[in-house]
Design an enzyme around this catalytic site. Structure first.
Site, short mmCIF file in Angstrom:
data_model
loop_
_atom_site.label_atom_id
_atom_site.label_comp_id
_atom_site.label_asym_id
_atom_site.label_seq_id
_atom_site.Cartn_x
_atom_site.Cartn_y
_atom_site.Cartn_z
N LYS A 33 0.82 -1.22 0.00
CA LYS A 33 0.00 0.00 0.00
C LYS A 33 0.85 1.27 0.00
O LYS A 33 0.34 2.36 -0.22
CB LYS A 33 -0.94 -0.01 1.20
C1 LIG Z 1 -4.33 -4.56 1.90
C2 LIG Z 1 -3.69 -5.90 1.88
C3 LIG Z 1 -4.17 -6.96 1.07
C4 LIG Z 1 -5.44 -6.86 0.26
O1 LIG Z 1 -5.34 -5.95 -0.81
P1 LIG Z 1 -6.65 -5.42 -1.51
O2 LIG Z 1 -6.19 -4.39 -2.45
O3 LIG Z 1 -7.52 -4.85 -0.42
O4 LIG Z 1 -7.31 -6.59 -2.17
C5 LIG Z 1 -3.46 -8.15 1.05
N1 LIG Z 1 -2.35 -8.32 1.80
C6 LIG Z 1 -1.87 -7.35 2.59
C7 LIG Z 1 -0.66 -7.61 3.41
C8 LIG Z 1 -2.51 -6.10 2.66
O5 LIG Z 1 -2.02 -5.16 3.48
#
Ligand SMILES: *Cc1c(COP(=O)(O)O)cnc(C)c1O
Length: 442
Positions: free
Chosen positions: A107
Site C-alpha cells: 500500500k
Molecule cells: C491490503 C492488503 C491486502 C489486500 O489488498 P486489496 O487491495 O484490499 O485486495 C493483502 N495483503 C496485505 C498484506 C494487505 O495489506
C-alpha cells in the site's frame, strides 16, 4: 481524463475532484472514461526499462492529461524509490515481492502517490488552507498512509486506530512519526474508528471549519498506481522467459490491488489469466462459482488485511467487464470467469502452506502471500508460469510467522528503526462529540 461513477447517478468528475472526494455523490466508485492501450513498442522494449521508467509510461496513460508531465515524472520517481523483485520460489512459481517500500507494505505506493498528487493540485491552485486527511485503520493502511504523507506540506493526517488492537510493529509505524501526522488512539474497535471518520465527513459545521478528505483505498490515486507493479513484474519475467504464459495471482481483500492489475490487462499487459486468492472470506470466490454476489460480515483470519466481507472494489470489476452496465449479469459473469479464477483457504490451510513451502523451498511466506502461493500450487496448468504477489514482509506478522514456522524472523532495519521512536498519540473516546470537539480546536 473524466471520471464517472459506477452507480451512474453522479456528475462526471475531473481527476482533482475524484482524488479529493474519493467517493462519488451517489456513493459509487470513480472510473476513468477511457483506458488507454499502450503501444506495441512499449511492450517490445519493456524488459530494457527500469521500474521507474515503466511506471512513468503507465502513469502518463492514466494521468498524463491532467498532470504536467515533468511533475508526473517527479511524483512517480519519488514514489518508487525501492525495488519490487520477482523471486523464484520453486519450479514455475515466482514471488513478486511488493514489500520493499517504506513500511514494507504494497500500500506504500498508492499512499505516497496520492500524497504527492494531492500536493500537486493544492500547489496548482495556490490553495492556502491546509487539507486534512482522516484515515481509520486496523493496522496496515494507517502506516502506509502516514508514511506516504509524512512531511508533505499543506496536508495534515489524522490516523484513527483501535486501542490495543493493532500489532506493536504496526502501531509504531504511525505513532512515532510526529510532524504532520497525528495518531488518535480510540477506546473502541476498528468499526468505531471508521464510524468517527464517516461522521466527521458528514458534519457540516466541521467541514466549514476545516477541509477534510479521506485516503481510503477506493481512491483512484491510491489503487491505480498499483498497476505499476504488474507491468514491472511482466518486464522482469520477460527477461527470463521469451514466451511463457504468465498467470498473476493476487491475494485479495478489498480487491483494489487485483483491480489495478485488471486495468493493466485492459491496457495490453500480456498476462494470460488472473487468480484472486482469498482467505476464509470467500465472497468473491462464491461469486465466481454462482454468479451471485452475497456480502457478509467479515471473519477474522490469520491473513487479517484480507478480512473483508463486502469488497469495495467489486463494483469496479463488474463495471469493467459489463462495459459500464451495458451487458447482462450472465454475460458479465462469463467474461469475468473467463479471465479470473478464485481460491479460498482457511487458517489451517494457510498454516500448512507456510510450513510446506518453508520446508520444501526455504522461502518464508506471510499468511497473505501463502494464499497466493497455494492458489498457484493448486491451479497452475501445463505451460503456465505463475507469479503471486507477496503483499507483506513476514516480519510484519512476526508473532504469527515465528509461531507457525518455529523460527525467529529477522526484523529488517527499516522496521526496527520505527520501533526505536517514541510513541505519541491523542487518546480519544468513541463518542463523535469528543472527536469533533478535538478537531474544532485544531
Ligand atoms: C491490503 C492488503 C491486502 C489486500 O489488498 P486489496 O487491495 O484490499 O485486495 C493483502 N495483503 C496485505 C498484506 C494487505 O495489506
Amino acid at each position: 481524463m473524466k471520471y464517472y461513477s459506477t452507480n451512474g447517478n453522479a456528475p462526471i468528475a475531473d481527476l482533482h475532484k475524484a482524488v479529493v472526494k474519493g467517493l462519488a455523490e451517489d456513493r459509487g466508485l470513480y472510473m476513468p472514461e477511457e483506458i488507454k492501450i499502450l503501444p506495441k513498442t512499449f511492450f517490445d522494449n519493456i524488459h530494457e526499462m527500469s521500474f521507474q521508467q515503466i511506471a512513468y509510461n503507465v502513469a502518463s496513460a492514466f494521468f498524463g492529461e491532467d498532470v504536467d508531465l515533468d511533475a508526473l515524472q517527479d511524483i512517480v520517481y519519488d514514489t518508487l524509490s525501492f525495488d519490487c523483485p520477482v523471486v523464484k520460489v520453486k519450479d514455475n512459481i515466482y514471488s513478486l515481492e511488493l514489500f520493499h517500500g517504506p513500511t514494507l507494505a504494497f500500500k506504500d505506493v498508492g499512499a505516497r502517490f496520492m500524497a504527492r498528487l494531492l500536493q500537486y493540485f493544492i500547489r496548482m491552485e495556490g490553495q492556502k488552507e491546509e487539507v486534512n486527511v482522516l484515515v481509520a485503520t486496523s493496522g496496515d493502511t494507517g502506516s502506509a498512509v502516514a508514511n506516504g504523507f509524512l512531511g508533505v506540506e499543506g496536508i495534515h493526517v489524522y490516523v484513527l486506530y483501535p486501542k490495543g488492537k493493532v500489532s506493536p510493529i504496526q502501531e509504531c509505524q504511525f505513532t512515532t512519526l510526529g510532524k504532520n501526522i497525528t495518531a488518535i488512539e480510540v477506546d473502541g474497535v476498528f468499526d468505531d474508528c471508521q464510524a468517527l471518520v464517516k461522521s466527521a465527513f458528514m458534519d457540516e459545521e466541521l467541514n466549514k471549519h476545516m477541509k477534510l478528505t479521506s485516503a481510503n483505498s477506493i481512491n483512484v490515486a491510491r489503487f491505480l498506481p498499483q498497476a505499476f507493479y504488474y507491468f514491472n513484474a511482466y518486464a522482469r519475467m520477460k527477461e527470463k522467459f521469451s514466451n511463457g504464459q504468465i498467470v498473476m495471482c493476487v491475494p485479495s481483500g478489498n480487491f483494489g490491488n487485483i483491480c489495478s492489475a485488471l486495468f493493466g490487462h485492459q491496457m495490453g499487459l500480456p498476462v494470460k489469466r488472473f487468480i484472486a486468492a482469498n482467505n476464509a472470506n470467500d465472497i468473491f470466490y462464491k461469486y465466481l462459482q454462482t454468479g451471485k454476489y452475497e456480502p457478509k460480515a467479515s471473519i477474522q483470519t490469520l491473513a487479517n488485511a484480507m478480512d473483508v466481507g463486502d469488497p469495495s472494489n467489486f463494483a469496479r470489476i463488474i463495471n469493467l467487464y459489463s462495459k459500464n452496465n451495458t451487458l447482462t449479469d450472465e454475460a458479465t459473469h462469463h467474461r469475468i470467469t473467463n479471465l479470473i479464477s478464485g481460491a479460498t483457504y482457511n487458517d489451517e490451510q494457510i498454516k500448512e502452506t507456510m510450513c510446506q513451502c518453508y520446508e520444501e523451498t526455504g522461502y518464508i511466506l506471510d499468511p497473505h502471500g501463502a494464499c497466493g502461493y497455494q492458489a498457484l500450487e493448486d491451479g497452475l496448468q501445463e505451460g503456465e508460469i505463475g507469479v503471486f504477489c507477496e503483499t507483506a514482509h513476514p516480519a510484519k506478522f512476526k508473532e504469527k510467522v515465528d509461531d507457525i514456522l518455529s523460527i525467529d524472523v529477522e526484523i529488517p532495519d527499516r522496521l526496527a528503526a520505527f520501533m526505536k521512536g517514541t510513541k505519541q498519540c491523542v487518546p480519544m473516546t468513541k463518542d463523535f462529540a469528543d472527536f469533533k470537539q478535538y478537531l474544532m480546536n485544531q
